[in-house]
Design an enzyme around this catalytic site. Structure first.
Site, short mmCIF file in Angstrom:
data_model
loop_
_atom_site.label_atom_id
_atom_site.label_comp_id
_atom_site.label_asym_id
_atom_site.label_seq_id
_atom_site.Cartn_x
_atom_site.Cartn_y
_atom_site.Cartn_z
NE ARG A 1 -0.32 0.12 4.99
CZ ARG A 1 0.62 0.90 5.52
NH1 ARG A 1 1.00 2.00 4.90
NH2 ARG A 1 1.19 0.60 6.68
CE LYS B 1 7.44 8.47 4.79
NZ LYS B 1 8.63 9.19 5.31
CB ILE B 2 5.73 2.20 9.76
CG1 ILE B 2 5.60 0.89 10.54
CG2 ILE B 2 6.05 3.38 10.68
CD1 ILE B 2 6.92 0.38 11.07
CB ALA C 1 -3.70 5.57 9.62
CB CYS D 1 1.69 7.96 9.47
SG CYS D 1 0.27 6.93 9.88
#
Length: 216
Positions: free
Chosen positions: A68, A71-72, A140, A171
């Site tokens: 996707r 980020k994390i 998120a 993120c």
């Protein structure tokens, strides 16, 4: 056109990812209707394609790398995760899809008494800076679109263990915080309290109109 919504309960992340891929193929082929999966995950960190090494967990906790955007992030009980597997209208507009998801979740938060909004240049749904702290992300969003059909989606923090977010840079945003409905409202807001509203909101923004253009 109809939208099928499946409430799956607690599902291991990799099992849900496999379910997404199967559904994605079926929607692309036209053998399955547009579908939204609503679920929770056991605790897990997932990293989108733009995750930098320094943004990963500080204690070497395992991370699942996924396809996707974004980020994390962390997933776990108390967080309502939604995976819309839907065909976008031509021409495909990924940003518009993200904005629809944000708008739906902003409405859900308002429904339980919490004002939220978008932050320019940042995806997701936010509580703006106030006397309690800086801008705080409450939902998120990270998506992928392949062959005109979406995967991945959103995660709305209802009443998760917020300490999990302190172990990384969520993120990839170091100058803002992460929050939950429970933390902001000062009472427990479980997933069960908002899941009906989330389903209604997804149906409102994701069901195509008869002209083939998503509403909302």
């Amino acid at each position: 056109m109809t939208l099928e919504v499946l409430r799956l309960g607690l599902v291991d992340y990799e099992d849900a990812w496999a379910r997404q891929r199967e559904l994605h193929a079926a929607v692309v082929e036209g053998t399955s209707p547009d579908t939204v999966l609503l679920l929770q995950h056991p605790p897990v960190y997932t990293a989108g394609k733009r995750t930098e090494p320094h943004e990963r967990p500080f204690d070497s906790t395992p991370v699942i790398d996924v396809d996707r955007g974004g980020k994390i992030t962390w997933h776990g009980p108390g967080q309502l995760v939604g995976y819309p597997i839907v065909r976008l209208a031509d021409p495909v507009d990924v940003v518009a899809h993200v904005r629809r998801l944000e708008g739906a979740l902003i409405d859900v938060c308002a429904g339980v008494g919490l004002p939220t909004e978008r932050v320019e240049g940042r995806s997701g749904v936010w509580v703006r800076a106030d006397q309690r702290g800086p801008d705080r992300k409450i939902a998120a969003i990270g998506v992928r679109v392949a062959r005109g059909v979406t995967m991945h989606g959103f995660a709305l923090n209802c009443d998760p263990d917020m300490t999990a977010f302190a172990n990384m840079i969520p993120c990839g945003i170091a100058d803002a915080g992460v929050t939950s409905l429970s933390a902001e409202l000062g009472r427990d807001v479980p997933v069960d309290e908002v899941i009906d509203a989330v389903e209604d909101a997804m149906r409102r923004v994701l069901v195509p109109s008869e002209a083939g253009v998503p509403t909302g």
